[in-house]
Structures are given as structure tokens and as C-alpha cells.
Design a protein around this motif. Structure first.
Motif, PDB file in Angstrom:
ATOM      1  N   PRO A  71      10.504  11.710  -6.848  1.00 19.73           N
ATOM      2  CA  PRO A  71      11.862  11.334  -7.256  1.00 19.73           C
ATOM      3  C   PRO A  71      11.865  10.871  -8.713  1.00 19.73           C
ATOM      4  O   PRO A  71      10.806  10.599  -9.280  1.00 19.73           O
ATOM      5  N   GLU A  72      13.037  10.782  -9.308  1.00 17.40           N
ATOM      6  CA  GLU A  72      13.101  10.282 -10.682  1.00 17.40           C
ATOM      7  C   GLU A  72      12.819   8.792 -10.683  1.00 17.40           C
ATOM      8  O   GLU A  72      13.394   8.025  -9.906  1.00 17.40           O
ATOM      9  N   ILE A  73      11.911   8.375 -11.559  1.00 16.77           N
ATOM     10  CA  ILE A  73      11.556   6.964 -11.691  1.00 16.77           C
ATOM     11  C   ILE A  73      12.449   6.341 -12.762  1.00 16.77           C
ATOM     12  O   ILE A  73      12.618   6.905 -13.844  1.00 16.77           O
ATOM     13  N   THR A  74      13.025   5.196 -12.449  1.00 23.95           N
ATOM     14  CA  THR A  74      13.892   4.510 -13.400  1.00 23.95           C
ATOM     15  C   THR A  74      13.309   3.133 -13.706  1.00 23.95           C
ATOM     16  O   THR A  74      12.376   2.679 -13.047  1.00 23.95           O
ATOM     17  N   CYS A  75      13.872   2.476 -14.727  1.00 25.52           N
ATOM     18  CA  CYS A  75      13.411   1.119 -15.030  1.00 25.52           C
ATOM     19  C   CYS A  75      14.585   0.298 -15.576  1.00 25.52           C
ATOM     20  O   CYS A  75      15.544   0.854 -16.116  1.00 25.52           O
ATOM     21  N   PRO A  76      14.511  -1.029 -15.434  1.00 21.14           N
ATOM     22  CA  PRO A  76      15.561  -1.897 -15.972  1.00 21.14           C
ATOM     23  C   PRO A  76      15.517  -1.938 -17.496  1.00 21.14           C
ATOM     24  O   PRO A  76      14.511  -1.570 -18.107  1.00 21.14           O
ATOM     25  N   GLN A  77      16.624  -2.385 -18.112  1.00 22.78           N
ATOM     26  CA  GLN A  77      16.665  -2.460 -19.574  1.00 22.78           C
ATOM     27  C   GLN A  77      15.854  -3.643 -20.110  1.00 22.78           C
ATOM     28  O   GLN A  77      15.519  -3.676 -21.294  1.00 22.78           O
ATOM     29  N   SER A  78      15.561  -4.594 -19.242  1.00 23.37           N
ATOM     30  CA  SER A  78      14.746  -5.739 -19.666  1.00 23.37           C
ATOM     31  C   SER A  78      14.057  -6.311 -18.434  1.00 23.37           C
ATOM     32  O   SER A  78      14.401  -5.961 -17.307  1.00 23.37           O
ATOM     33  N   GLY A  79      13.102  -7.184 -18.672  1.00 28.53           N
ATOM     34  CA  GLY A  79      12.435  -7.815 -17.524  1.00 28.53           C
ATOM     35  C   GLY A  79      10.942  -7.871 -17.678  1.00 28.53           C
ATOM     36  O   GLY A  79      10.348  -7.200 -18.530  1.00 28.53           O
ATOM     37  N   PRO A  80      10.274  -8.690 -16.848  1.00 24.22           N
ATOM     38  CA  PRO A  80       8.836  -8.948 -16.954  1.00 24.22           C
ATOM     39  C   PRO A  80       7.974  -7.800 -16.427  1.00 24.22           C
ATOM     40  O   PRO A  80       8.472  -6.854 -15.818  1.00 24.22           O
ATOM     41  N   THR A  81       6.679  -7.941 -16.675  1.00 26.40           N
ATOM     42  CA  THR A  81       5.677  -6.954 -16.266  1.00 26.40           C
ATOM     43  C   THR A  81       4.760  -7.612 -15.240  1.00 26.40           C
ATOM     44  O   THR A  81       3.740  -8.198 -15.597  1.00 26.40           O
ATOM     45  N   ASN A  82       5.112  -7.533 -13.969  1.00 23.12           N
ATOM     46  CA  ASN A  82       4.357  -8.249 -12.938  1.00 23.12           C
ATOM     47  C   ASN A  82       3.209  -7.397 -12.390  1.00 23.12           C
ATOM     48  O   ASN A  82       3.223  -6.938 -11.247  1.00 23.12           O
ATOM     49  N   THR A  83       2.201  -7.216 -13.247  1.00 26.75           N
ATOM     50  CA  THR A  83       1.047  -6.389 -12.884  1.00 26.75           C
ATOM     51  C   THR A  83       0.265  -6.979 -11.725  1.00 26.75           C
ATOM     52  O   THR A  83      -0.237  -6.250 -10.862  1.00 26.75           O
ATOM     53  N   GLY A  84       0.143  -8.300 -11.702  1.00 27.26           N
ATOM     54  CA  GLY A  84      -0.591  -8.950 -10.611  1.00 27.26           C
ATOM     55  C   GLY A  84       0.046  -8.668  -9.266  1.00 27.26           C
ATOM     56  O   GLY A  84      -0.645  -8.360  -8.288  1.00 27.26           O
ATOM     57  N   ALA A  85       1.378  -8.753  -9.220  1.00 29.21           N
ATOM     58  CA  ALA A  85       2.091  -8.438  -7.975  1.00 29.21           C
ATOM     59  C   ALA A  85       1.881  -6.972  -7.598  1.00 29.21           C
ATOM     60  O   ALA A  85       1.764  -6.630  -6.418  1.00 29.21           O
ATOM     61  N   GLY A  86       1.818  -6.110  -8.616  1.00 29.92           N
ATOM     62  CA  GLY A  86       1.554  -4.691  -8.361  1.00 29.92           C
ATOM     63  C   GLY A  86       0.181  -4.477  -7.743  1.00 29.92           C
ATOM     64  O   GLY A  86       0.033  -3.728  -6.774  1.00 29.92           O
ATOM     65  N   LEU A  87      -0.830  -5.141  -8.288  1.00 25.94           N
ATOM     66  CA  LEU A  87      -2.187  -5.034  -7.732  1.00 25.94           C
ATOM     67  C   LEU A  87      -2.228  -5.547  -6.297  1.00 25.94           C
ATOM     68  O   LEU A  87      -2.871  -4.952  -5.435  1.00 25.94           O
ATOM     69  N   ASP A  88      -1.531  -6.661  -6.046  1.00 21.95           N
ATOM     70  CA  ASP A  88      -1.506  -7.221  -4.698  1.00 21.95           C
ATOM     71  C   ASP A  88      -0.908  -6.210  -3.711  1.00 21.95           C
ATOM     72  O   ASP A  88      -1.416  -6.039  -2.599  1.00 21.95           O
ATOM     73  N   PHE A  89       0.145  -5.518  -4.143  1.00 20.95           N
ATOM     74  CA  PHE A  89       0.787  -4.511  -3.283  1.00 20.95           C
ATOM     75  C   PHE A  89      -0.190  -3.366  -2.980  1.00 20.95           C
ATOM     76  O   PHE A  89      -0.299  -2.913  -1.842  1.00 20.95           O
ATOM     77  N   VAL A  90      -0.894  -2.909  -4.020  1.00 19.79           N
ATOM     78  CA  VAL A  90      -1.885  -1.832  -3.834  1.00 19.79           C
ATOM     79  C   VAL A  90      -2.954  -2.257  -2.828  1.00 19.79           C
ATOM     80  O   VAL A  90      -3.337  -1.488  -1.933  1.00 19.79           O
ATOM     81  N   ILE A  91      -3.434  -3.487  -2.963  1.00 18.36           N
ATOM     82  CA  ILE A  91      -4.478  -3.992  -2.056  1.00 18.36           C
ATOM     83  C   ILE A  91      -4.007  -3.912  -0.602  1.00 18.36           C
ATOM     84  O   ILE A  91      -4.729  -3.425   0.278  1.00 18.36           O
ATOM     85  N   GLN A  92      -2.774  -4.377  -0.361  1.00 15.94           N
ATOM     86  CA  GLN A  92      -2.250  -4.359   1.013  1.00 15.94           C
ATOM     87  C   GLN A  92      -2.091  -2.928   1.527  1.00 15.94           C
ATOM     88  O   GLN A  92      -2.384  -2.638   2.696  1.00 15.94           O
ATOM     89  N   LYS A  93      -1.618  -2.021   0.662  1.00 14.51           N
ATOM     90  CA  LYS A  93      -1.408  -0.632   1.088  1.00 14.51           C
ATOM     91  C   LYS A  93      -2.736   0.051   1.410  1.00 14.51           C
ATOM     92  O   LYS A  93      -2.852   0.761   2.418  1.00 14.51           O
ATOM     93  N   VAL A  94      -3.738  -0.135   0.558  1.00 15.97           N
ATOM     94  CA  VAL A  94      -5.037   0.508   0.778  1.00 15.97           C
ATOM     95  C   VAL A  94      -5.644   0.037   2.101  1.00 15.97           C
ATOM     96  O   VAL A  94      -6.195   0.837   2.871  1.00 15.97           O
ATOM     97  N   LYS A  95      -5.520  -1.246   2.383  1.00 13.87           N
ATOM     98  CA  LYS A  95      -6.074  -1.784   3.631  1.00 13.87           C
ATOM     99  C   LYS A  95      -5.432  -1.137   4.859  1.00 13.87           C
ATOM    100  O   LYS A  95      -6.080  -0.938   5.883  1.00 13.87           O
ATOM    101  N   VAL A  96      -4.142  -0.802   4.747  1.00 19.05           N
ATOM    102  CA  VAL A  96      -3.425  -0.186   5.868  1.00 19.05           C
ATOM    103  C   VAL A  96      -3.617   1.332   5.896  1.00 19.05           C
ATOM    104  O   VAL A  96      -3.802   1.942   6.950  1.00 19.05           O
ATOM    105  N   ASP A  97      -3.562   1.945   4.697  1.00 19.11           N
ATOM    106  CA  ASP A  97      -3.543   3.417   4.591  1.00 19.11           C
ATOM    107  C   ASP A  97      -4.878   4.074   4.919  1.00 19.11           C
ATOM    108  O   ASP A  97      -4.919   5.159   5.518  1.00 19.11           O
ATOM    109  N   LEU A  98      -5.983   3.445   4.481  1.00 16.04           N
ATOM    110  CA  LEU A  98      -7.265   4.139   4.511  1.00 16.04           C
ATOM    111  C   LEU A  98      -7.795   4.360   5.928  1.00 16.04           C
ATOM    112  O   LEU A  98      -7.779   3.451   6.751  1.00 16.04           O
TER     113      LEU A  98
END
Length: 211
Positions: A71-98
Motif C-alpha cells: 500500500p502507499e506509505i504516508t507520514c505526518p507533516q511533523s512529529g517524533p522518531t520513535n525508533t525504540g518503540a519500532g524495535l520493540d514492535f519488531v521484537i514482539q512480531k518476530v517472537k510470534v511470527d517465527l
């Protein structure tokens, strides 16, 4: 056929608004088309797209390449970069997906993770807390990409030794980067099938490898 799961964690914070996010969409689409021309990738590749800005969003859950729709990826005009939260999400998904191997069936190949950013984490403490958890998941490779002058190579190096820097997040540079990503994924497919350690292919001239 054993799966090769590949996770993309993509920065969609405010600084990506406008041309960069359009360039990212175009480059991802080109990468998917390139991978679809590889019979081995069609057999084994599963892809997940996760974005992070103020929130973390699973754009596409882990999906086999044959039926993958971007799908087309969009982004807000402003806002923070929550990379840590992104990594946490990946960790949870990998544990379930693999799918883990058992006495009766072989599990998934080691997953690959590509982290793309044009800035640095707004949640730096959480980011650093999640790094040991990412490393404990035993990815086949984790590749960090810092795009543009505001991106911090050193912070990505805390996450992985495999860090590349792009001078900008414009269309031609991102296209070259994601072409290299598709080469990297194909390399991962081949090396894991032979049991060899995965080595990254040499990048094009637009991409600087951070030592």
C-alpha cells in the motif's frame, strides 16, 4: 519450503514528509518487482513492513512475496522518531511470527531486519534498552540505513555493525539503496540454504558503508 522472513522498519517521521516519502514508496515498489523476478525469492521470501513516527504501524504483516501487496506509505507533516518503540514492535512480531524447527519439520531461516531512518531516535533510552533484545533474536543480518545529513550513523552502529549511509533520501539514491537491499535478500536466501555465514554484497557508489 522453509521461509525467509524479512522485516523492514521504516522511519515515517515528519522529516520524511513530501519528496522523501514519495521516493521511499517508489523505491520499495521497485524492490518488490525485482525480488519477484527471482524464483528462489518467490519460493521462500516473506516480507513485513512496519513504520514508525509518533506511532508504530504494521503496514503489511509478514506476507509471502507471491501475494504481497504494497500500500502507499504516508507520514505526518511533523512529529517524533520513535525508533525504540519500532524495535520493540519488531521484537514482539518476530517472537510470534517465527516458526521454530522441530523433530518433524524445519523451521524458518534466520530472519533479516532492515532499519531505515533519516534522523535519530526521539526515544533514545528505549532504543538502547531494546538493542540487546534485538541481538538475542539471532537475526541472519540486521542492516541499518542512515539517509541524509540529519541521520546519526553512530547511533545505528550501536544496533548493528552493518550500517550504510545515503547522502540524501531522494528518488535516485533510494532506488539504488533498495536495489542493493534486494541483492542482499537474494544473498541471504542463497547463503542460508548452504549454511554459510551471510555476507553483504558490495553496495553501489551512492551508498557509503560505515566502518
Amino acid at each position: 519450503m522453509r521461509r525467509l522472513p524479512v522485516y523492514f522498519l521504516l522511519d515515517t517521521s515528519g522529516s520524511m514528509f513530501g519528496e522523501p516519502i514519495q521516493a521511499l514508496n517508489n523505491a520499495l515498489s521497485g524492490m518488490i518487482n525485482t525480488l519477484r523476478s527471482d524464483p528462489q525469492a518467490l519460493d521462500s521470501l516473506w516480507i513485513s513492513i512496519i513504520t514508525y513516527d509518533r506511532a508504530v504501524t504494521e503496514i503489511v504483516p509478514l506476507t509471502e512475496l507471491v501475494s504481497f501487496q504494497l500500500p502507499e506509505i504516508t507520514c505526518p507533516q511533523s512529529g517524533p522518531t520513535n525508533t525504540g518503540a519500532g524495535l520493540d514492535f519488531v521484537i514482539q512480531k518476530v517472537k510470534v511470527d517465527l516458526i521454530k524447527g522441530s523433530a518433524t519439520e524445519k523451521g524458518d531461516w534466520k530472519p533479516l531486519l532492515f532499519v531505515f531512518t533519516d534522523g535519530k531516535p526521539s526515544d533514545i533510552q528505549l532504543y538502547r534498552e531494546k538493542i540487546p533484545e534485538i541481538k538475542a533474536l539471532n537475526f541472519g543480518a540486521v542492516v541499518g540505513c542512515a539517509a541524509g545529513q540529519m541521520a546519526d550513523d553512530a547511533i545505528l552502529k550501536e544496533l548493528t555493525d552493518n550500517v550504510v549511509h545515503l547522502d540524501s533520501a531522494d528518488s535516485s539514491t533510494l532506488k539504488q539503496f533498495f536495489k542493493w537491499v534486494s541483492d542482499t535478500i537474494e544473498q541471504g536466501n542463497k547463503s542460508q540454504g548452504t549454511g554459510e555465514t551471510m555476507t553483504l554484497p558490495p553496495p553501489p557508489s551512492e551508498i557509503t558503508v560505515i566502518i
